[in-house]
Scaffold this motif. Structure first.
Motif, PDB file in Angstrom:
ATOM      1  N   GLN A 146       0.818  -1.206   0.000  1.00 36.37           N
ATOM      2  CA  GLN A 146       0.000   0.000   0.000  1.00 36.37           C
ATOM      3  C   GLN A 146       0.856   1.262   0.000  1.00 36.37           C
ATOM      4  O   GLN A 146       0.527   2.254  -0.658  1.00 36.37           O
ATOM      5  CB  GLN A 146      -0.923  -0.001   1.218  1.00 36.37           C
ATOM      6  N   TYR A 147       1.975   1.217   0.700  1.00 36.53           N
ATOM      7  CA  TYR A 147       2.884   2.360   0.683  1.00 36.53           C
ATOM      8  C   TYR A 147       3.463   2.591  -0.707  1.00 36.53           C
ATOM      9  O   TYR A 147       3.546   3.739  -1.173  1.00 36.53           O
ATOM     10  CB  TYR A 147       4.024   2.150   1.681  1.00 36.53           C
ATOM     11  N   TYR A 150       0.940   4.178  -2.848  1.00 35.45           N
ATOM     12  CA  TYR A 150       0.873   5.601  -2.503  1.00 35.45           C
ATOM     13  C   TYR A 150       2.029   6.362  -3.149  1.00 35.45           C
ATOM     14  O   TYR A 150       1.842   7.422  -3.747  1.00 35.45           O
ATOM     15  CB  TYR A 150       0.909   5.766  -0.982  1.00 35.45           C
ATOM     16  N   HIS A 154       1.801   9.286  -6.041  1.00 31.35           N
ATOM     17  CA  HIS A 154       2.132  10.646  -5.599  1.00 31.35           C
ATOM     18  C   HIS A 154       3.464  11.128  -6.182  1.00 31.35           C
ATOM     19  O   HIS A 154       4.006  12.146  -5.727  1.00 31.35           O
ATOM     20  CB  HIS A 154       2.178  10.707  -4.070  1.00 31.35           C
ATOM     21  N   THR A 169      -3.921   7.339  -4.610  1.00 35.78           N
ATOM     22  CA  THR A 169      -3.402   6.075  -4.093  1.00 35.78           C
ATOM     23  C   THR A 169      -4.304   4.945  -4.556  1.00 35.78           C
ATOM     24  O   THR A 169      -5.434   4.827  -4.088  1.00 35.78           O
ATOM     25  CB  THR A 169      -3.341   6.079  -2.559  1.00 35.78           C
TER      26      THR A 169
END
Length: 239
Positions: A146-147, A150, A154, A169
């Motif tokens: 998930q990071y 993101y 971004h 995200t």
């Protein structure tokens, strides 16, 4: 070295970790994550993508990569393992993706080791450590994925053809829209096999003090409501 007797591998607390180990290894052969994508550029077709626990992407990668490039979103470069696709030079580096199979094989090997515990005491301790460790490993993997999603959403390419797209995200599960592209994310077969494997480890841990076998399951299931009522009754008395 003392070893458990062959008959003991019929016990749920030893059998289920072995089945879980097989499922975790098998999970590597299937996509962990699926993406379905609809765009005006493909009015009669829904594109799909499958991502694995190692640097492999199956499906309509070329078409989807072309759509993503319009907004400056690029799939990551695994760095340590040549992938089956050509990453964009501006793609983020995700070196841990190359080591994904080690997590699955490592947890599977640990399950096998626990099932071979020579004594009931060591088996109980091993089942507890195995469950905690497995949940921790896969929680870290999900958080890392998930990071990275993101991070990729971004760090959009400022020179992309479509300007003014807000950072976003992509979710691991759900629907999201970027520009004129609508995507649906869901878990793949590999992820479901992993969930089942963890569930089996939970059941093995619950049965850690029992020598119950698969043949005892119907009796245990029938007795479960009574055990729950007894436990709830003791809780009420304590209050």
């Amino acid at each position: 070295m003392e070893r458990p007797q062959p008959s003991q591998f019929g016990e749920l607390r030893r059998l289920l970790p072995l089945v879980a180990a097989a499922l975790l290894v098998a999970a590597l052969a299937f996509p962990m994550w699926h993406i379905r994508m609809d765009a005006v550029q493909y009015p009669t077709e829904t594109l799909s993508l499958g991502l694995y626990a190692y640097p492999r992407i199956s499906g309509d990668y070329v078409e989807i990569a072309r759509l993503n490039s319009y907004v400056g979103f690029y799939y990551p470069d695994p760095v340590f393992w040549p992938p089956n696709y050509e990453p964009h030079p501006d793609a983020i580096d995700v070196p841990e993706w190359s080591f994904g199979p080690l997590a699955f094989v490592g947890v599977a090997a640990t399950s096998l080791f626990v099932a071979l515990a020579p004594t009931a005491r060591k088996l109980r301790r091993g089942l507890t450590a195995q469950l905690v460790g497995s949940v921790l490993v896969f929680t870290i993997l999900l958080a890392d994925i998930q990071y990275r999603l993101y991070q990729a959403g971004h760090t959009l390419d400022p020179d992309a053809p479509v300007m003014g797209v807000d950072p976003f995200t992509p979710p691991l599960w759900g629907k999201y829209a970027v520009a004129n592209i609508t995507s649906h994310s869901r878990f793949g077969v590999g992820a479901y096999l992993t969930v089942v494997a963890i569930g089996l480890l939970v059941v093995a841990w619950l049965a850690r003090d029992s020598t119950a076998t698969v043949g005892d399951l119907p009796r245990l299931v029938r007795a479960l409501p009574d055990r729950l009522r007894q436990r709830l009754g003791r809780t009420e008395v304590q209050r």
